[in-house]
Design a protein around this motif. Structure first.
Motif: not given
Ligand code: MG
Ligand code: GDP
Length: 171
Positions: A20, A36-37, A39, A60-61
């Motif tokens: 991210s 937020d990881p 997200l 963005d996975t």
């Molecule tokens: Mg991320």
């Protein structure tokens, strides 16, 4: 200037490697410390690459998906950034399996890919040597960049994304 079709890029790698942060750095030239990881987001972006306007859609996975979800993202994408964290050897070891899954999903197509070793600013905590990254990239026949989402002086982050766009358009 010629307007080109859209390229779909997906960013893969273990949770916490800085996917991210890299995407946001590329899109805004800024670094933001916390996301937020869990997200997953898609972004649209246009860039001038080799005198052509390229429209991108960037996924963005989260990095915590199960295999089915990963395969779905892989089918969706035209080109892929695989990210590891130079201070996390485990994240480096996840690169080859991701690549294999990509090959399998995209077979018989050749998969446009770039390998990114992130968090290069944390050299004191390094667990993966630059040569190891280079060697893996050579094995995967793809471009390799060490970069830092938070200290991107040389613009390596944008260079990685631009090179991937070129790679997609060459195929
Ligand atoms: Mg991320
Ligand atoms: P993701 O789960 O792969 O999306 O990772 P994030 O982008 O959420 O980043 C995970 C953590 O690593 C966050 O605390 C970020 O601030 C940090 N981080 C991301 N990129 C870098 C970097 O290049 N250098 C440093 N020092 N920290 C980073």
């Amino acid at each position: 200037m010629a307007k080109s079709p859209e390229v779909k890029l997906a960013v893969f790698g273990r949770a916490g490697v800085g996917k991210s942060a890299l995407v946001v750095r590329f899109l805004t030239r800024r670094f933001i410390w916390e996301y937020d990881p869990t997200l997953e987001s898609t972004y649209r972006h246009q860039a001038n690459i080799d005198d052509e306007v390229v429209s991108m859609e960037i996924l963005d996975t989260a990095g915590q998906e199960d295999v089915q979800q990963k395969e779905g993202h892989m089918r969706w994408g035209d080109g892929f950034v695989i990210v590891y964290d130079i201070t996390d050897r485990g994240s480096f070891e996840e690169v080859a399996p991701l690549r294999s899954l990509l090959e399998e999903v995209k077979k018989p197509k050749n998969v446009p890919l770039v390998l990114v070793g992130n968090k290069a600013d944390l050299d004191h905590a390094r667990q993966v040597g630059t040569e190891e990254g280079e060697r893996l990239a050579a094995e995967m026949a793809c471009a390799f960049y060490e970069c830092s989402a938070c200290a991107d002086e040389g613009g390596a982050v944008a260079e990685a994304f631009h090179e991937l766009c070129r790679e997609v358009r060459r195929r």
